[in-house]
Design a protein around this motif. Structure first.
Motif, PDB file in Angstrom:
ATOM      1  N   UNK A  54      -6.747  -6.395  -2.778  1.00  0.00           N
ATOM      2  CA  UNK A  54      -7.059  -6.819  -1.606  1.00  0.00           C
ATOM      3  C   UNK A  54      -8.650  -7.165  -1.418  1.00  0.00           C
TER       4      UNK A  54
ATOM      5  N   UNK B  72       0.952  -1.126   0.173  1.00  0.00           N
ATOM      6  CA  UNK B  72      -0.222  -0.011   0.028  1.00  0.00           C
ATOM      7  C   UNK B  72       0.990   1.444   0.103  1.00  0.00           C
TER       8      UNK B  72
ATOM      9  N   UNK C 290       4.464   0.905  -2.874  1.00  0.00           N
ATOM     10  CA  UNK C 290       4.202   0.754  -4.397  1.00  0.00           C
ATOM     11  C   UNK C 290       3.175   1.442  -4.591  1.00  0.00           C
ATOM     12  N   UNK C 291       1.995   1.505  -3.755  1.00  0.00           N
ATOM     13  CA  UNK C 291       0.679   2.250  -3.960  1.00  0.00           C
ATOM     14  C   UNK C 291       0.661   3.664  -3.767  1.00  0.00           C
ATOM     15  N   UNK C 292       1.714   4.109  -3.218  1.00  0.00           N
ATOM     16  CA  UNK C 292       1.926   5.435  -3.014  1.00  0.00           C
ATOM     17  C   UNK C 292       0.968   6.184  -2.198  1.00  0.00           C
ATOM     18  N   UNK C 293       0.416   5.286  -1.304  1.00  0.00           N
ATOM     19  CA  UNK C 293      -0.409   5.759  -0.486  1.00  0.00           C
ATOM     20  C   UNK C 293       0.502   6.257   0.821  1.00  0.00           C
TER      21      UNK C 293
ATOM     22  N   UNK D  15      -1.129   2.114  -8.517  1.00  0.00           N
ATOM     23  CA  UNK D  15      -1.953   3.055  -7.946  1.00  0.00           C
ATOM     24  C   UNK D  15      -2.396   2.142  -6.672  1.00  0.00           C
ATOM     25  N   UNK D  16      -2.694   3.190  -5.518  1.00  0.00           N
ATOM     26  CA  UNK D  16      -3.333   2.505  -4.463  1.00  0.00           C
ATOM     27  C   UNK D  16      -4.725   2.118  -4.474  1.00  0.00           C
ATOM     28  N   UNK D  17      -5.335   3.016  -5.017  1.00  0.00           N
ATOM     29  CA  UNK D  17      -6.712   2.706  -5.096  1.00  0.00           C
ATOM     30  C   UNK D  17      -7.285   1.775  -6.054  1.00  0.00           C
TER      31      UNK D  17
ATOM     32  N   UNK E 250      -7.464  12.951  -6.491  1.00  0.00           N
ATOM     33  CA  UNK E 250      -6.454  12.310  -5.670  1.00  0.00           C
ATOM     34  C   UNK E 250      -5.095  12.367  -6.662  1.00  0.00           C
TER      35      UNK E 250
ATOM     36  N   UNK F 138      -0.004  -7.899  -8.788  1.00  0.00           N
ATOM     37  CA  UNK F 138      -0.859  -7.183  -7.752  1.00  0.00           C
ATOM     38  C   UNK F 138      -2.300  -7.190  -8.255  1.00  0.00           C
TER      39      UNK F 138
ATOM     40  N   UNK G 184      -3.827  -1.563  -5.473  1.00  0.00           N
ATOM     41  CA  UNK G 184      -3.600  -2.365  -4.276  1.00  0.00           C
ATOM     42  C   UNK G 184      -4.987  -2.717  -3.607  1.00  0.00           C
TER      43      UNK G 184
END
Lengths: 276, 152, 255
Positions: free
Chosen positions: C199, B26, B29-32, C190-192, B55, C92, C195
């Motif tokens: 999940x 998260x 990698x996810x950049x959160x 990208x998180x949203x 965002x 992912x 990732x």
């Protein structure tokens, strides 16, 4: 073959029918089990002995007819209502049905942990007491797979009686056991009945121990039950009973102390099915 | 169930490892990541936002300072973006906003470039100088035209 | 023929209804009673910790394979820097949750189905009922919940191991620059979208596998053949259900 209604029946079947697929298991079966007595259910394999016991526990519902347990008709009960009835019933399954992911002590403690708020110490001492009572004082830490057949059946008995039930259902307690273990379990059951005033229902095809224990015999034949005191039934001239008794006593007579001569005398014609 | 401390420990470690890996995915990698203080609102209107999304990042000199909150059409059919940036920044009224692309095909973001005025922007102010997104199609088209590769 | 198909679809519908009912019972049990922490921990151990080796190993291998295959294609366009993005996104978004779910169904789901089916066969569940203990509450719910907990954790570990495998092959074997591999991966994930999407899939698959495995075990015939049918059924139905569910999730999530 139903008998006059007797008021002291703790459990009563009335016109119970059950089919499994095409096979008729019960065909209008009616019988009763008196309170505080030992009733032994006899019958060949497939006669529905286990089904009868499972019906008392509400594990099996009849197609028609009614089953009364402790003054309640449980036929239409929901699972939740059945739980209330089962609080008064202990059941010893043929294989013991101990949970094999838990130790013997945890198995015996399970009903206490689920249904009482006893402290852990009290639970442990209660479990110990029960295990001693069935002669398994040092096996609490073992897992069911580490026990012999007779031992796991005694452990299951300890679990079945840990909540002090009024009714104890016992399915085939003697099958696959050596004579010493048969005697031992038989003694335990009789003891329980005497001391705790349990209504005991035992299914068996083990004639010798059945006759020693029973206050009342129930023969399962052709989907119905023929019930009565042992003496009456053994003297009865009902062909189906005689046939069953002879077949059974032949196979046990050599190994057990059962005297079969009176039965032999009653056999009028040579029976082809003798060599079963 | 009997307590078995070893098994409990192993299960604990397992759950921890799982959570760490989820956290890694998260955050790294996810950049959160914690986007720093926010609450300073700015409005910037563009002719073309490309695939800028809510965002998307707002950066100054390559440093992330906030994000795009919303993108909607205004009365004259331009894309009106609401930005949420760090209130500790001192941005003057000559600040310009440009939509840029990370790499050739990467993510769109808004780059702010401070101007030289002494007058500072207040929360809710609009940034007047904006540079719209360049779409790769128009770039390619331009390139083709300029070099005369179209072959006339 | 058509009659047969009609009958079969009715059977499927009936099972779907029963599964929904069963799921409801599990949810009610999980909400209604104090959690059976001890049993859940034991089941997390069985389903999660014991699945760890197979999941991690598969992760490394899958990641490595992706790197190898992706490299041969990308290198033709001189875009081997994008290898990180390719490995990262495919692992992912898709392979991580789906392959983990398939592995867990085969490893833990089948074990759970077999265990419950054995408990049916040996009358252990009836034994619980006779002690006024609801088997769904005591046996089924902790196992279903354990699979739900375990799935995203294992998916996370699978993905991390797959990325490690991919990185190892790309950097160690193929000579891709490690920094650009990671940068391309970090830039594209990208998180949203990726990732969280990943999940959500893992959690959905966990619930699905938990439900199918426990249901299939619970309704099995009390025979040895019943146990094996429950095990096979769980793997087959579970795997197909996961793939179908994945298709629809991808559709809804907007590829």
């Amino acid at each position: 073959m139903s008998e006059p209604e007797e008021p002291e029946f703790r459990i009563a079947f009335d016109g119970v029918s059950l089919k499994r697929g095409e096979r008729v298991i019960f065909d209008g079966l009616s019988c009763g089990f008196p309170r505080g007595r030992v009733s032994v259910v006899l019958g060949g394999s497939g006669a529905g002995k286990s089904t009868l016991i499972r019906m008392i526990g509400g594990l099996q519902r009849p197609d028609s007819g009614s089953v009364r347990v402790a003054e309640q008709d449980i036929t239409g009960f929901s699972e939740r209502e059945l739980f209330k009835v089962r609080d008064r019933i202990g059941m010893l399954f043929q294989g013991g049905a101990l949970l094999d992911s838990m130790t013997v002590a945890e198995n015996v403690a399970l009903p206490l942990r689920e249904h009482t708020r006893l402290a852990e110490m009290d639970i442990e001492s209660e479990v110990d007491r029960r295990l001693v009572a069935v002669g398994l004082s040092d096996t609490g830490h073992l897992y069911p797979r580490e026990l012999s057949g007779g031992m796991s059946r005694r452990a299951a008995l300890a679990r079945a009686i840990v909540m002090d039930p009024e009714i104890l259902l016992v399915d085939e307690p003697f099958s696959g056991l050596d004579p010493i273990n048969v005697r031992r379990i038989e003694a335990l059951l009789v003891d329980l009945n005497r001391h705790l005033d349990l209504t005991l229902i035992v299914t068996s095809h083990h004639m010798a121990s059945s006759l020693r224990m029973a206050d009342r015999l129930v023969f399962m034949v052709d989907g119905i039950a023929i019930a009565g005191p042992p003496d009456d039934l053994l003297k009865s001239a009902d062909e189906r009973i005689v046939e069953f008794l002879i077949a059974e006593s032949d196979s046990f007579a050599e190994h057990h102390e059962l005297d079969v001569t009176p039965l032999m005398d009653r056999r009028t014609t040579p029976d082809r099915r003798k060599n079963s | 169930m009997k307590r078995s401390p070893l098994r409990d420990l192993i299960v604990g470690i397992f759950v921890l490892c799982g959570l760490v890996s989820i956290g890694y995915l998260s955050i790294e990698l996810g950049g959160l990541y914690y986007s720093g203080p926010a609450g300073f609102k700015l409005i910037a209107t563009f002719d073309e936002v490309g695939d800028l999304k809510p965002r998307s990042a707002v950066v100054i000199a390559g440093v992330r300072v906030g994000q795009v909150v919303s993108i909607e059409l205004d009365d004259i059919l331009r894309a009106r973006c609401e930005l949420d940036v760090d209130p500790n920044l001192e941005l003057d009224v000559e600040t310009s906003a440009a939509i840029k692309t990370a790499g050739l095909l990467g993510e769109k973001f808004i780059a702010l470039e401070p101007g030289g005025s002494d007058e500072m922007l207040e929360s809710g102010d609009e940034i007047d100088r904006t540079v719209s997104a360049l779409s790769i199609e128009s770039l390619v088209g331009k390139f083709v035209n300029d070099t005369g590769l179209e072959g006339d | 023929m058509i009659e047969n198909m009609g009958y079969r679809s009715l059977v499927v519908l009936e099972h779907l209804g029963k599964i929904a009912q069963f799921a409801l019972r599990i949810v009610v049990c999980l909400l209604g009673r104090p959690y059976r922490i001890r049993r859940i921990v034991a089941d997390v151990y069985d389903a999660g910790v014991l699945s760890l080796p197979v999941v991690c190993l598969s992760g490394v291998v899958v990641g490595g394979t992706l790197s190898l295959l992706g490299y041969t294609t990308l290198v033709r366009f001189g875009a081997e820097e994008a290898l990180g993005a390719l490995v990262g996104l495919s692992v992912i978004r898709e392979l991580g949750p789906v392959l983990t779910a398939l592995l867990v169904t085969g490893r833990a789901g089948s074990a759970i189905a077999a265990e419950i089916a054995t408990m049916v066969t040996t009358e252990q569940l009836d034994g619980l009922r006779m002690m006024s203990v609801d088997p769904v509450d005591f046996v089924v719910s902790p196992k279903a919940l354990a699979l739900l907990i375990v799935m995203p954790l294992l998916a996370g570990l699978f993905i991390v191991f797959a990325l490690m495998g991919g990185y190892g092959v790309a950097v160690g074997l193929l000579g891709v620059d490690g920094g650009s591999f990671m940068a391309s991966m970090e830039g594209s994930v990208k998180f949203w979208n990726d990732v969280i999407g990943s999940f959500s899939k893992a959690i959905t698959f966990g619930a699905l596998t938990g439900l199918i495995a426990t249901y299939r075990g619970y309704i099995s015939e009390p025979t040895a053949a019943g146990v094996s049918a429950a095990t096979t059924g769980t793997v087959v139905v579970g795997s197909v259900a996961i793939l179908i569910c994945d298709f629809f999730l991808n559709g809804f999530w907007g590829v």
